[in-house]
Design a protein around this motif. Structure first.
Motif, PDB file in Angstrom:
ATOM      1  N   PHE A 218      -8.205   2.943   2.448  1.00  0.00           N
ATOM      2  CA  PHE A 218      -7.275   3.999   2.027  1.00  0.00           C
ATOM      3  C   PHE A 218      -6.266   4.284   3.132  1.00  0.00           C
ATOM      4  O   PHE A 218      -5.076   4.437   2.896  1.00  0.00           O
ATOM      5  N   LYS A 219      -6.774   4.345   4.366  1.00  0.00           N
ATOM      6  CA  LYS A 219      -5.903   4.632   5.509  1.00  0.00           C
ATOM      7  C   LYS A 219      -4.808   3.572   5.645  1.00  0.00           C
ATOM      8  O   LYS A 219      -3.651   3.891   5.891  1.00  0.00           O
ATOM      9  N   ASN A 220      -5.217   2.293   5.475  1.00  0.00           N
ATOM     10  CA  ASN A 220      -4.239   1.214   5.594  1.00  0.00           C
ATOM     11  C   ASN A 220      -3.173   1.283   4.511  1.00  0.00           C
ATOM     12  O   ASN A 220      -2.024   0.945   4.772  1.00  0.00           O
ATOM     13  N   VAL A 221      -3.545   1.700   3.312  1.00  0.00           N
ATOM     14  CA  VAL A 221      -2.557   1.831   2.237  1.00  0.00           C
ATOM     15  C   VAL A 221      -1.502   2.843   2.676  1.00  0.00           C
ATOM     16  O   VAL A 221      -0.293   2.575   2.598  1.00  0.00           O
ATOM     17  N   GLU A 222      -1.948   3.981   3.175  1.00  0.00           N
ATOM     18  CA  GLU A 222      -0.999   5.023   3.594  1.00  0.00           C
ATOM     19  C   GLU A 222      -0.145   4.552   4.763  1.00  0.00           C
ATOM     20  O   GLU A 222       1.073   4.751   4.787  1.00  0.00           O
ATOM     21  N   LYS A 223      -0.792   3.890   5.726  1.00  0.00           N
ATOM     22  CA  LYS A 223      -0.046   3.432   6.905  1.00  0.00           C
ATOM     23  C   LYS A 223       0.978   2.367   6.536  1.00  0.00           C
ATOM     24  O   LYS A 223       2.112   2.375   7.026  1.00  0.00           O
ATOM     25  N   ALA A 224       0.567   1.434   5.677  1.00  0.00           N
ATOM     26  CA  ALA A 224       1.468   0.334   5.296  1.00  0.00           C
ATOM     27  C   ALA A 224       2.678   0.873   4.537  1.00  0.00           C
ATOM     28  O   ALA A 224       3.806   0.430   4.763  1.00  0.00           O
ATOM     29  N   ILE A 225       2.442   1.834   3.643  1.00  0.00           N
ATOM     30  CA  ILE A 225       3.566   2.402   2.888  1.00  0.00           C
ATOM     31  C   ILE A 225       4.508   3.148   3.837  1.00  0.00           C
ATOM     32  O   ILE A 225       5.730   3.011   3.741  1.00  0.00           O
ATOM     33  N   SER A 226       3.946   3.912   4.766  1.00  0.00           N
ATOM     34  CA  SER A 226       4.789   4.637   5.730  1.00  0.00           C
ATOM     35  C   SER A 226       5.647   3.664   6.535  1.00  0.00           C
ATOM     36  O   SER A 226       6.840   3.882   6.742  1.00  0.00           O
ATOM     37  N   TYR A 227       5.002   2.585   6.993  1.00  0.00           N
ATOM     38  CA  TYR A 227       5.752   1.594   7.761  1.00  0.00           C
ATOM     39  C   TYR A 227       6.879   1.024   6.924  1.00  0.00           C
ATOM     40  O   TYR A 227       8.011   0.882   7.372  1.00  0.00           O
ATOM     41  N   GLU A 228       6.548   0.702   5.666  1.00  0.00           N
ATOM     42  CA  GLU A 228       7.515   0.053   4.783  1.00  0.00           C
ATOM     43  C   GLU A 228       8.690   0.989   4.457  1.00  0.00           C
ATOM     44  O   GLU A 228       9.830   0.537   4.331  1.00  0.00           O
ATOM     45  N   ILE A 229       8.401   2.289   4.351  1.00  0.00           N
ATOM     46  CA  ILE A 229       9.496   3.251   4.120  1.00  0.00           C
ATOM     47  C   ILE A 229      10.462   3.209   5.312  1.00  0.00           C
ATOM     48  O   ILE A 229      11.674   3.146   5.142  1.00  0.00           O
ATOM     49  N   GLU A 230       9.897   3.191   6.505  1.00  0.00           N
ATOM     50  CA  GLU A 230      10.735   3.116   7.707  1.00  0.00           C
ATOM     51  C   GLU A 230      11.542   1.818   7.749  1.00  0.00           C
ATOM     52  O   GLU A 230      12.732   1.821   8.036  1.00  0.00           O
ATOM     53  N   ARG A 231      10.863   0.727   7.462  1.00  0.00           N
ATOM     54  CA  ARG A 231      11.531  -0.572   7.524  1.00  0.00           C
ATOM     55  C   ARG A 231      12.679  -0.655   6.519  1.00  0.00           C
ATOM     56  O   ARG A 231      13.802  -1.029   6.856  1.00  0.00           O
TER      57      ARG A 231
END
Ligand code: ADP
Ligand code: MG
Ligand code: ZN
Length: 474
Positions: A218-231
């Motif tokens: 679950f944590k990775n899903v949130e982290k990956a989406i946050s990263y992708e929003i920034e990117r």
């Protein structure tokens, strides 16, 4: 410019059937490579698939739990692609006519919100490649080939990484409540792909999306989406365009990297599988599943507030997983004070699990023993601070609470005359403090309490002592 994220999630949940979806092979995890295989799931020529009825029943259950419309007629299609873990050269899935559509899941972040569920369909899993770089070779394990999955596709209704996490946890919890999926993310029984795009705030049309894979917590899903929003924000702010592609989350580097261009549906040449007849559900089948539906998280939560008079927040926490809800109810059953059970489960028990980093099913203290401990508080055999000591000892030694209380001589002292003598002693021993107290320094009350607790090694019944002290100090 302000951008708004648009997120849609695809979840693959492995169904808890004993056998595979189109053959009789076992689905057991952890067997030696290729132990669970037969001519059907290894894709030998001339074999024919036979649909596992239990898979359909589980899919109906999931559909009902997510408010989907069930299609009485659905079809299996072939999704064609080449990969070494897919011996047939196609995956049997459902495309044009899935078993269920148009559902939703209610989630809560700062406010309640419904996330649409586009569809649920049944499909078979592919095998697994095992890479052996030392010997420059890869091997194929087909144990997972043909293991039944449902794919649950959400509408692009999610707007933040937090919402994505809440939606996923809720879906995970529901699938475990209805007992169709074991939810084990490490073993891949519950997998999620996240689709994410940005659009200028206020714009109606969606932007181009990237699909994120390899999100195994679950944590990775949130982290990956946050990263992708920034990117993607950076890409757009630089005046460039987001490419439609599949990106891989790298948890060690905390970033996503491009894996391949995203294929379109027509690339798969979907067509109805000629070896499988259309699946027709009669009303009785659906009704039977309906009758068999267990209480779902939201229903349990509202029952907890009514039946046990718990605060809504507490009921929400305690129903967040079926294991926790069952632990609480088993603990509370013999107790008069249900809130005592709720508080101790939420603070002491969950605190211990958190600090040890284990799940409730791994808890060294089981519900019956935990309940015994709380009964001793309720029966005034021990006080709360002694109970904490007993609990710690239970976690360490796995002994039952009664024998720990005896061994450590932690029985609460609630004998009126015994306590009265002690209160009198403390007052006689501390004349200065008594005088100060009587002159208005009422804060000293806790000083007297402390002295008495010290004399009884924390075992005095605090209510009785308070009463006695108040009388004597008047
Ligand atoms: P596939 O990824 O297999 O092509 P779909 O076309 O059904 O499958 O879409 C998958 C997911 O992508 C869905 O959850 C959907 O909500 C989401 N999605 C579709 N378009 C967008 C978009 N522009 N931005 C974000 N998510 C999207
Ligand atoms: Mg996809
Ligand atoms: Zn098989």
């Amino acid at each position: 410019m302000q951008f708004e994220p648009v997120i849609g999630l695809e979840v693959h949940a492995q169904l808890k059937t004993k056998t595979k979806i189109f053959c009789g092979c076992s689905t057991e995890f952890g067997k030696p490579p290729n132990a669970n295989t037969c001519p059907v799931c290894t894709g030998m020529p001339g074999v024919l698939p036979v649909l596992n009825r239990q898979v359909v029943t589980f899919a109906i259950k999931a559909a009902l739990a997510t408010h989907c419309k069930i299609n009485k007629e659905s079809r299996f299609d072939r999704k064609n692609y080449f990969y070494p873990d897919l011996p047939k050269g196609y995956q049997i899935s459902q495309y044009a006519l899935p078993i269920a559509e148009h559902g939703y899941l209610g989630i809560e972040t700062s406010s309640p919100k419904k996330i649409g569920i586009t569809r649920i369909h049944m499909e078979e899993d592919a095998g697994k490649l095992i890479h052996d770089p030392a010997r420059a070779r890869s091997m194929v394990d087909l144990n997972r080939t043909g293991v039944p999955l449902i794919e649950i596709v959400s509408e692009p209704d999610i707007r933040t990484p937090k919402e994505a996490g809440v939606y996923l946890r809720k879906l995970h919890s529901i699938l475990k409540y209805i007992d169709v999926c074991d939810g084990n993310m490490e073993e891949g029984s519950f997998r999620c792909d996240a689709n994410i795009s940005l659009r200028p705030a206020g714009q109606k049309e969606f932007g181009t999306r990237a699909e994120l894979k390899n999100l195994n917590s679950f944590k990775n899903v949130e982290k990956a989406i946050s990263y992708e929003i920034e990117r993607q924000t950076y890409v757009l702010e630089e005046g460039n365009q987001v490419i439609q592609e599949t990106r891989l989350w790298d948890p060690s580097k905390n970033k996503t990297t491009s894996m391949r261009g995203k294929e379109e549906a027509h690339d798969y040449r979907y067509f109805p599988d000629p070896d499988l007849v259309p699946l027709i559900l009669d009303d009785k089948w659906i009704q039977d599943v309906e009758k068999d539906m267990p209480e779902l998280p939201d229903e349990k939560r509202s029952r907890f507030t009514k039946e046990y008079k718990l605060a809504d927040y507490d009921a929400k926490v305690l129903t967040s997983s079926i294991e926790l809800a069952n632990f609480f109810e088993e603990t509370a059953a013999p107790l008069k004070d249900k809130k005592l059970a709720a508080n101790w489960v939420m603070t002491t028990l969950l605190g211990m699990l958190n600090s040890k980093g284990i799940t409730i099913s791994e808890s060294p203290v089981k519900a019956p023993a935990f309940s015994k401990l709380l009964q001793m508080i309720e029966d005034k055999k021990i006080n709360a601070s002694a109970a904490k000591t007993v609990f710690e000892e239970m976690v360490e030694s796995l002994k039952n609470p009664e024998s720990i209380v005896k061994e450590k001589r932690l029985e609460q002292v609630s004998d009126q005359s015994e306590l009265e003598t002690m209160v009198q002693d403390v007052i006689t021993e501390n004349p200065d403090e008594v005088l100060a107290y009587k002159n208005g320094k009422t804060k000293l009350f806790s000083f007297f309490m402390g002295r008495i607790m010290k004399k009884t090694r924390g075992k005095a019944d605090p209510k009785i002592v308070t009463q006695l002290l108040k009388n004597k100090l008047k």
